[in-house]
Design an enzyme around this catalytic site. Structure first.
Site, PDB file in Angstrom:
ATOM      1  CG  ASP A  79      -1.235 -24.230  41.298  1.00 44.80           C
ATOM      2  OD1 ASP A  79      -2.139 -25.039  41.037  1.00 44.80           O
ATOM      3  OD2 ASP A  79      -0.593 -23.618  40.432  1.00 44.80           O
TER       4      ASP A  79
ATOM      5  CG  LEU B 230       2.673 -24.242  40.900  1.00 44.31           C
ATOM      6  CD1 LEU B 230       3.999 -24.560  40.234  1.00 44.31           C
ATOM      7  CD2 LEU B 230       1.965 -25.568  41.189  1.00 44.31           C
ATOM      8  CB  CYS B 231       1.764 -20.363  37.867  1.00 50.31           C
ATOM      9  SG  CYS B 231       3.433 -20.657  37.319  1.00 50.31           S
ATOM     10  CG  PHE B 232      -2.228 -21.809  37.692  1.00 43.33           C
ATOM     11  CD1 PHE B 232      -2.211 -20.797  36.754  1.00 43.33           C
ATOM     12  CD2 PHE B 232      -1.712 -23.038  37.343  1.00 43.33           C
ATOM     13  CE1 PHE B 232      -1.692 -21.010  35.489  1.00 43.33           C
ATOM     14  CE2 PHE B 232      -1.190 -23.255  36.085  1.00 43.33           C
ATOM     15  CZ  PHE B 232      -1.177 -22.242  35.152  1.00 43.33           C
ATOM     16  CB  SER B 233      -5.537 -18.346  42.334  1.00 42.15           C
ATOM     17  OG  SER B 233      -5.133 -17.040  42.120  1.00 42.15           O
TER      18      SER B 233
END
Ligand SMILES: Cc1ncc(COP(=O)(O)O)c(C=O)c1O
Length: 473
Positions: free
Chosen positions: A400, A395-398
């Site tokens: 997540d 998934l994209c964000f740090s």
């Protein structure tokens, strides 16, 4: 070999591919029996309405029916799955704050118990019952309780900031106006406090209030026949010592929590983190699952102008039927999630993390609530020291992550290893799961315990995510 419900983790991976979600039905049955056992012993006119949203499939619901429980349903498909499972519609509670016209009509036509979420809904029910030529059985769902911080803010659903229920202050007006809805039979009240309620006090506070309102209902309508205490019965993600150690680690701020977070720990008056002051969803309760029901039935409530035993207070109301709607406590510890290790790495700040081949949102509520699900790496001899790491997925964000606090693995995982997460049976891979990054949601397999399996959900396919134009293969 790492045993997962009687087989090795690798055998499950070979049979179904990864990532994979398993539900062990014998445990679901055990949990249901434990709840009904408490009722049998302490309050025979009690019944379980399993909260279908926690994990839904007609095959699972058929087992719930076989164990003598009904269901709390909150959408057209949940209702359909319960009916397909052979449940008696009269054993279904219809909950929800946005019930469709067709669902309201069906509920009335089939004589489900409708938990009215608002005064506006009473008018809709009256119209549906008139159209169907029937009397609708109704409970009034309550909100606006001042109970203090009883669980995570967003999963506390009975307070002044709840989007559910009729505000307590409006109930006298509703009871005075019951004649406005002649096609409705208001049988009692419903409150769902929220999820993971780890102490009996909020239940007892709500029960006392419902008993007093039940007396008002009895004065107006002749009887209060049903009180529904909702769900929220807690699960122990950590044992007592583990929960204590977890909070101490957070308080120590030694890199245990991602981004040096503090979880639910609050600073004390001196500004230091206090391991005793936790706000939000707690991961341990001395009264897990049916033990909470027992504690409530053996506890004391404030009702009838005094403090008295809960069962005594109920008896004074004529012994209404007591319903509960457990979800998490029925299926959480019956679930396990399996996935493959992609990498073991370190952040620029030097923090170790394991990356799993799995969409982070495939893990459902764990991402949102930061639950410390019990992760392990399958097989292999233990290292002299446990290997501590966070767990990331796709998934994209740090932020997540699959685990936002350090997991102690018995050895350092390597690419290709299998990871197993326990206690993932409720609100998991198909609850909040999405196809973020076009990642397929994992299959969910129901294990009946006698070798039979039911595919509750298939692995998403490319063609399902992106329907192909006609004629193109
Ligand atoms: C009305 C209602 N009843 C019961 C439940 C089940 O709660 P739990 O899974 O915490 O037992 C929910 C969960 O959201 C709910 O909304």
């Amino acid at each position: 070999m790492t045993d997962v419900f009687g087989r090795s983790a690798e055998a499950w991976a070979g049979a179904h591919g990864l990532p994979l979600h398993l539900t062990w039905l014998p445990r679901v049955r055990e949990n249901l029996r434990a709840f009904s056992g408490v009722f049998r012993e302490l309050y025979p006119d009690g019944a379980v309405r399993y909260a279908v949203k926690a994990s839904c499939h007609p095959a699972l619901l058929a087992a719930v029916r076989e164990e003598g429980a009904g269901a709390d349903v909150a959408s057209p498909f949940e209702a359909r799955a319960a009916l397909e499972a052979g449940m008696d519609p009269r054993a279904l509670d219809l909950n929800g704050n946005c019930k469709e016209d067709a669902l309201i009509r069906e509920a009335v036509a089939r004589d489900m118990l409708v938990v009215a979420d608002s005064v506006e809904e009473l008018a809709l029910l009256q119209a549906a019952a008139t159209t169907e030529g029937r009397t609708a059985r109704v409970l009034l769902r309550l909100s606006g309780f001042e109970l203090g911080p009883v669980t995570g803010e967003d999963i506390f659903t009975a307070g002044p900031w709840s989007k559910f229920g009729i505000p307590l202050g409006e109930i006298p007006g509703v009871l005075a106006a019951l004649d406005t809805w002649p096609a409705l039979r208001v049988l009692g009240f419903h409150t769902h406090i929220g999820s993971q309620i780890t102490s009996p006090e909020p239940y007892l506070a709500v029960l006392g209030r419902m008993i007093d309102l039940g007396a008002d209902l009895r004065a107006r309508a002749g009887a209060c026949r049903i009180l529904n205490l909702g769900g929220g019965f807690p699960v122990n993600y950590l044992d007592a010592a583990g929960w204590e150690a977890y909070r101490r680690r957070l308080a120590a701020r030694d890199g245990f929590c991602w981004n040096d977070g503090t979880g639910g720990l609050q600073p004390g008056p001196d500004g230091r983190l206090d391991p005793g002051a936790w706000r939000g969803e707690a991961y341990h309760s001395p009264w897990p699952k049916e033990a909470m029901l027992r504690a409530v039935l053996q506890g004391e409530v404030r009702a009838w102008g005094r403090t008295l035993g809960a069962r005594q207070a109920l008896a004074a109301l004529g012994g209404p039927r007591l319903l509960v709607e457990p979800g998490r406590s029925i299926v959480e510890d019956a679930g396990a999630t399996l996935c493959r290790v992609a990498h073991v790495r370190r952040t620029a700040g030097g923090h170790a993390f394991v990356t799993a081949e799995m969409g982070v949102l495939g893990h459902g509520d764990a991402l949102l609530e930061g639950l410390p699900n019990r992760w392990s790496v399958a097989g292999g001899a233990a290292d002299p020291e446990p290997f501590e790491a966070f767990i990331a997925g796709n998934l994209c964000f740090s932020g997540d992550l699959l685990s936002r606090t350090l997991v102690a693995f018995h050895r350092r995982p390597v690419r290709g290893d299998l990871l197993v997460a326990r206690d993932t049976g409720a609100y998991t891979s198909h609850f909040i799961a999405s196809n973020a990054n076009a990642y397929p949601r994992m299959p969910r397999i129901l294990l009946h315990g006698d070798g039979r399996e039911t595919v509750m959900a298939e692995r998403d396919r490319y063609e399902g995510l992106f329907p192909q134009p006609q004629g193109k293969r």
